[in-house]
Design a protein around this motif. Structure first.
Motif, PDB file in Angstrom:
ATOM      1  N   VAL A 283       0.857  -1.190   0.000  1.00 12.22           N
ATOM      2  CA  VAL A 283       0.000   0.000   0.000  1.00 12.22           C
ATOM      3  C   VAL A 283       0.891   1.238   0.000  1.00 12.22           C
ATOM      4  O   VAL A 283       1.821   1.347   0.802  1.00 12.22           O
ATOM      5  CB  VAL A 283      -0.920   0.026   1.239  1.00 12.22           C
ATOM      6  N   LYS A 284       0.630   2.151  -0.901  1.00 14.91           N
ATOM      7  CA  LYS A 284       1.289   3.455  -0.891  1.00 14.91           C
ATOM      8  C   LYS A 284       0.390   4.434  -0.142  1.00 14.91           C
ATOM      9  O   LYS A 284      -0.818   4.515  -0.391  1.00 14.91           O
ATOM     10  CB  LYS A 284       1.542   3.957  -2.312  1.00 14.91           C
ATOM     11  N   LEU A 285       0.985   5.190   0.774  1.00 11.20           N
ATOM     12  CA  LEU A 285       0.225   6.103   1.611  1.00 11.20           C
ATOM     13  C   LEU A 285      -0.113   7.378   0.851  1.00 11.20           C
ATOM     14  O   LEU A 285       0.770   8.165   0.501  1.00 11.20           O
ATOM     15  CB  LEU A 285       1.019   6.435   2.871  1.00 11.20           C
ATOM     16  N   ARG A 286      -1.385   7.581   0.604  1.00 17.02           N
ATOM     17  CA  ARG A 286      -1.888   8.835   0.035  1.00 17.02           C
ATOM     18  C   ARG A 286      -2.376   9.666   1.219  1.00 17.02           C
ATOM     19  O   ARG A 286      -3.548   9.622   1.589  1.00 17.02           O
ATOM     20  CB  ARG A 286      -3.012   8.572  -0.968  1.00 17.02           C
ATOM     21  N   GLY A 287      -1.455  10.398   1.820  1.00 10.63           N
ATOM     22  CA  GLY A 287      -1.691  10.922   3.150  1.00 10.63           C
ATOM     23  C   GLY A 287      -2.105  12.380   3.221  1.00 10.63           C
ATOM     24  O   GLY A 287      -1.691  13.216   2.419  1.00 10.63           O
ATOM     25  N   ALA A 288      -2.906  12.655   4.252  1.00 11.51           N
ATOM     26  CA  ALA A 288      -3.324  14.013   4.588  1.00 11.51           C
ATOM     27  C   ALA A 288      -2.883  14.324   6.005  1.00 11.51           C
ATOM     28  O   ALA A 288      -3.263  13.623   6.941  1.00 11.51           O
ATOM     29  CB  ALA A 288      -4.844  14.153   4.485  1.00 11.51           C
ATOM     30  N   ALA A 289      -2.053  15.344   6.164  1.00  9.65           N
ATOM     31  CA  ALA A 289      -1.771  15.856   7.502  1.00  9.65           C
ATOM     32  C   ALA A 289      -2.936  16.752   7.907  1.00  9.65           C
ATOM     33  O   ALA A 289      -3.400  17.573   7.118  1.00  9.65           O
ATOM     34  CB  ALA A 289      -0.466  16.647   7.513  1.00  9.65           C
ATOM     35  N   VAL A 290      -3.431  16.575   9.134  1.00 11.01           N
ATOM     36  CA  VAL A 290      -4.569  17.366   9.593  1.00 11.01           C
ATOM     37  C   VAL A 290      -4.314  17.853  11.017  1.00 11.01           C
ATOM     38  O   VAL A 290      -3.770  17.133  11.846  1.00 11.01           O
ATOM     39  CB  VAL A 290      -5.891  16.568   9.551  1.00 11.01           C
ATOM     40  N   HIS A 291      -4.703  19.091  11.282  1.00 15.16           N
ATOM     41  CA  HIS A 291      -4.744  19.577  12.652  1.00 15.16           C
ATOM     42  C   HIS A 291      -6.048  19.104  13.296  1.00 15.16           C
ATOM     43  O   HIS A 291      -6.927  18.539  12.637  1.00 15.16           O
ATOM     44  CB  HIS A 291      -4.647  21.099  12.685  1.00 15.16           C
ATOM     45  N   HIS A 292      -6.192  19.368  14.588  1.00 14.86           N
ATOM     46  CA  HIS A 292      -7.291  18.770  15.341  1.00 14.86           C
ATOM     47  C   HIS A 292      -8.556  19.604  15.369  1.00 14.86           C
ATOM     48  O   HIS A 292      -9.602  19.107  15.800  1.00 14.86           O
ATOM     49  CB  HIS A 292      -6.858  18.497  16.778  1.00 14.86           C
ATOM     50  N   ASP A 293      -8.513  20.871  14.928  1.00  9.11           N
ATOM     51  CA  ASP A 293      -9.725  21.686  15.050  1.00  9.11           C
ATOM     52  C   ASP A 293     -10.756  21.293  14.002  1.00  9.11           C
ATOM     53  O   ASP A 293     -10.428  20.725  12.956  1.00  9.11           O
ATOM     54  CB  ASP A 293      -9.389  23.175  14.961  1.00  9.11           C
ATOM     55  N   ASN A 294     -12.001  21.603  14.289  1.00 10.60           N
ATOM     56  CA  ASN A 294     -13.117  21.316  13.395  1.00 10.60           C
ATOM     57  C   ASN A 294     -13.681  22.591  12.776  1.00 10.60           C
ATOM     58  O   ASN A 294     -14.897  22.751  12.646  1.00 10.60           O
ATOM     59  CB  ASN A 294     -14.224  20.578  14.159  1.00 10.60           C
ATOM     60  N   GLY A 295     -12.782  23.516  12.399  1.00 12.67           N
ATOM     61  CA  GLY A 295     -13.227  24.718  11.714  1.00 12.67           C
ATOM     62  C   GLY A 295     -14.146  25.553  12.579  1.00 12.67           C
ATOM     63  O   GLY A 295     -13.753  26.044  13.645  1.00 12.67           O
TER      64      GLY A 295
END
Length: 816
Positions: A283-295
């Protein structure tokens, strides 16, 4: 044990000295329901705030109080409160006595309140917290994640010790090891029966085992039982099958305690030849870095908000999420388990050297072990979690003492959980920070004239590439890299080729990358077995670090961080309220996940200034064919396609055709005269049509459309329904403007938890009942109160007929 939601009826207010008052507020005032973001409630200001890094929100110190009864039957129990996250420096008092504390704002923790209770009477718990000058992004504040009350027998399963592993599995059989700690607080030795039952996703029993354990008074011992699932249903990206394990402790058929957890059956391995393998498949990682807030909800975390984020991230083509730069919430882990998203869970953004004036670095030497323990305890049974990250861009990582800290952290993680991968998101600019002036001088000497921020960001990209590929970084990487299972590099893809010969056994992945370079990066990922994948910065837009990816024109301030009232970073593939931006569609095409072309346009400026994609900033285009300009005005149009050729058809007539990839892979640009009507992009490969996409000119906005993600509000006071609001014309085509003021009102057992838009430059209060649309869109979030009944939501705007949505609150208990 009895574990119940404990989120209702908390009094909230500013933390005051005991010399001023004991109670925060009168019993009927300032009552909030958790999760609650105190920082969001304190507002914003251009001066005296946290500045651009936290979105100009004001810091603060707060107290939460809750009155509760402790029945006399609790005298022969143990009572604890479980906090999933309090930002930060949480201090807990029960009936005025210190009961516990936790320094880190992102770790879950448990406080035993039994010694402080007055049984048969009313009791008070108080939680103090603070935030300010302690984060490089919007942190939120207060008790922003759920709280649970845990009541257990004197003989019980120790909370958070139930752990499930599946060390051996194939298509015929899976070995399931259940391990937990049992404590005996009775004054006598007890011999107990222990049973484990495993059920599948349909609730059908598939395996079980029983055993026995003897515990002396005051003793805690582990119990371990093996069971076997025949023909197991594996947890995988497309088939995220889950099982439930329940452990029961009894004596003479009298059940004393029980606990349960979901888990998945899956295998995980990594090597430089076959890469990352999940259940034996690369599996190749198609990654998203995300912060924890919900806008618009701030940092407050809800199961429904987390699930919505996970759904939209996966729909956008991501298969992996990196928590940035702190442990992910339980709600988000549950969502990733359920949907089949892989997780890299990160522990820290700093160790001993600070990045902000009063951040966690001051607490790290004393608290790091407890925080690592909490991270692993939270993650262990979640099949989505495949990688632990011990830190992000740690300033001292490239030093000998910093590398020693890294080894201590990595070994602590491995001792607690040897089944997963350990990494560290390393950044060359920090590793070689003492040599940056010299390296920068080299870049300055051969660069073109810097005309503004866009050119400057391009130069920063070159500098990062040169630094990461340098011999100096290679030498300083040797020790920190040797402590890890795989090496994460932030903006470090230039290192992969350099190390291919000298370190053929080293496995890499991009822990953070410029979104504008995904075409180059993904080619490197797919061409190299030892490069596991890439995580873009960022998958979802976030509060704070304002203006990181904004479009800066010559008339704008040429500064990296934007001035007040900027609130968001605008570098996410998905915006603050969940809409995909053009960069997201380009990424989906690069990943090869769609053959449908994406088409967008921009109105040319009089000075013909064009913002080219660089660093975190994508081109300034919009998926619209509605422009306030004279007909026949040339309009810049671009399409993203996996084809080799794209034709553009305007009102049924082909007006342009050309090859894809001349300027940038998967991209074709052209100019098309503006005419009201429809513009189609038709993609071809080898002369055969692949697919087509269409933009249509919108008429005047005539009504407000609401798309709800559910017509039922479940989960008690923690349940949410998201209402996506759009301005549309008579045909239902979205109108990107002009924007209008909205007012939202409701009746029934619900409250308006949040209202806002994706506008990154706004002074709107997300807690208000009014907001201005942005590019024709807004989001309203409705939260239940715990009662059942019909809910009516009305959206009003001057010049539009009211739009009404009917929901039903089920009144079921909050998730716990």
């Amino acid at each position: 044990m009895l574990r119940t939601s404990w989120n209702d009826g908390w009094q909230f207010g500013p933390l005051v000295s005991v010399h001023e008052a004991i109670r925060v507020a009168a019993p009927s005032e300032n009552v909030v329901t958790l999760p609650h973001d105190a920082l969001l409630a304190d507002g914003r200001a251009a001066e005296g705030s946290g500045g651009p890094q936290n979105g100009y929100f004001l810091g603060g110190r707060w107290s939460y109080e809750k009155q509760f009864d402790a029945p006399e039957v609790w005298e022969r129990t143990r009572v604890a409160v479980q906090f999933e996250g309090v930002y930060r420096d949480a201090t807990v008092y029960v009936n005025g006595a210190f009961a516990g504390q936790w320094a880190n704002g992102y770790s879950g923790f448990l406080v035993d309140i039994t010694p402080f209770l007055n049984f048969g009477q009313s009791n008070t718990i108080r939680v103090d917290a603070q935030a300010g000058d302690d984060s490089r992004w919007y942190s939120g504040g207060g008790i922003y994640r759920p709280v649970h009350l845990i009541v257990g027998d004197l003989v019980r399963v120790v909370p958070q010790t139930l752990r499930i592993s599946t060390p051996d599995l194939d298509s015929d059989l899976a070995t399931v090891i259940t391990r937990a700690e049992i404590v005996n607080d009775e004054p006598i030795t007890r011999t107990l029966d222990v049973r484990v039952d495993i059920t599948d996703g349909d609730g059908v029993a598939v395996a079980g085992e029983r055993g026995r354990i003897t515990l002396r008074s005051g003793e805690t011992l582990p119990v371990q039982l093996r069971a076997y699932i025949r023909e197991p249903r594996l947890w995988d990206l497309d088939t995220p099958n889950l099982y439930t394990a329940t452990i029961t402790v009894s004596h003479d058929d009298d059940v004393l305690d029980a606990d349960h957890t979901t888990f998945g059956v899956r295998s995980l391995s990594v090597d430089p030849v076959r890469g990352l393998r999940l259940n034996g498949r690369t599996v190749k990682l198609r990654g998203a870095a995300v912060h924890h807030d919900n806008g618009i909800l701030g940092a407050a975390e809800f199961a429904d908000a987390a699930l919505r984020r996970a759904v939209k991230l996966k729909a956008a083509g991501f298969n992996a999420v990196r928590s940035s730069h702190n442990p992910l919430s339980v709600a988000m882990l549950d969502a990733c388990d359920r949907l089949g998203l892989l997780v890299m869970d990160e522990a820290f953004d700093m160790w001993t050297v600070p990045k902000s004036g009063d951040d966690y670095s001051r607490r790290f030497p004393e608290w790091w072990e407890r925080d690592i323990d909490a991270l692993v305890a939270k993650d262990f049974n979640h099949p989505s979690v495949i990688i632990y990250s011990i830190g992000n861009e740690i300033i001292e990582a490239g030093t000998t003492h910093g590398a020693r800290w890294g080894r201590l952290l990595a070994e602590r993680v491995r001792a607690l959980d040897p089944t997963r991968i350990t990494t560290h998101a390393l950044q060359g600019m920090y590793i070689a920070r003492d040599k940056i002036p010299e390296l920068r001088a080299e870049v300055d000497s051969d660069s073109t004239v810097i005309k503004g921020l866009n050119d400057y960001l391009g130069q920063v990209t070159q500098l990062m590439e040169r630094v990461m590929a340098s011999d100096l970084v290679g030498e300083r990487l040797l020790e920190p890299a040797s402590t890890l299972d795989v090496v994460g590099l932030n903006y470090g893809d230039s290192r992969y080729a350099v190390d291919r010969t000298d370190f053929p056994n080293r496995v890499y992945f991009g822990s953070e990358s410029f979104p504008t370079r995904i075409d180059e990066i993904w080619r490197i990922v797919t061409d190299n077995d030892n490069v596991l994948g890439d995580f873009t910065w960022t998958g979802w837009d976030f509060l704070g670090e304002v203006g990181t990816g904004r479009h800066v024109y010559p008339e704008d301030a040429q500064v990296h961080r934007a001035p007040y009232p900027w609130i968001a970073a605008v570098c996410g593939d998905i915006d603050l309220i969940g809409d995909r931006k053009p960069m997201s569609f380009y990424r989906e095409v690069v990943f090869g996940l769609t053959d449908v072309p994406y088409v967008a346009a921009r109105l040319p400026r009089a000075d013909r200034f064009v913002i080219e994609p660089k660093a975190w900033t994508w081109s300034d285009v919009t998926p619209s064919w509605t422009w306030e300009t004279a007909e026949e005005t040339p309009i810049h149009v671009e399409a993203y396609s996996t084809g080799d050729e794209v034709a553009f058809i305007l009102n049924g007539e082909e007006v342009s055709r050309g090859p894809v990839g001349q300027k940038r892979p998967f991209l074709i640009e052209t100019e098309i005269p503006y005419r009201v009507g429809t513009l189609e992009a038709v993609a071809y490969r080898n002369g055969t049509e692949l697919a087509r996409n269409i933009l249509a000119t919108a008429g005047a906005a005539s009504h407000i459309r609401i798309d709800a993600d559910s017509d039922e509000l479940r989960g008690g006071s923690g349940g949410l329904v998201h209402l996506e609001i759009s301005l549309v014309d008579e045909s239902g085509v979205r109108c990107f403007g002009p924007d209008t003021q909205l007012e939202v009102s409701l009746t029934g057992p619900a409250v308006l938890q949040g209202l806002g838009s994706a506008n990154p430059v706004t002074e709107d209060d997300f807690r208000s009942s009014e907001t201005m649309t942005y590019r024709g869109r807004a989001l309203a979030v409705i939260r239940g109160t715990g009662a059942a009944g019909p809910i009516t939501v009305t959206v009003h705007a001057v010049g539009y007929p009211d739009t009404i949505v009917s929901l039903a609150a089920t009144g079921d208990s909050a998730r716990s």
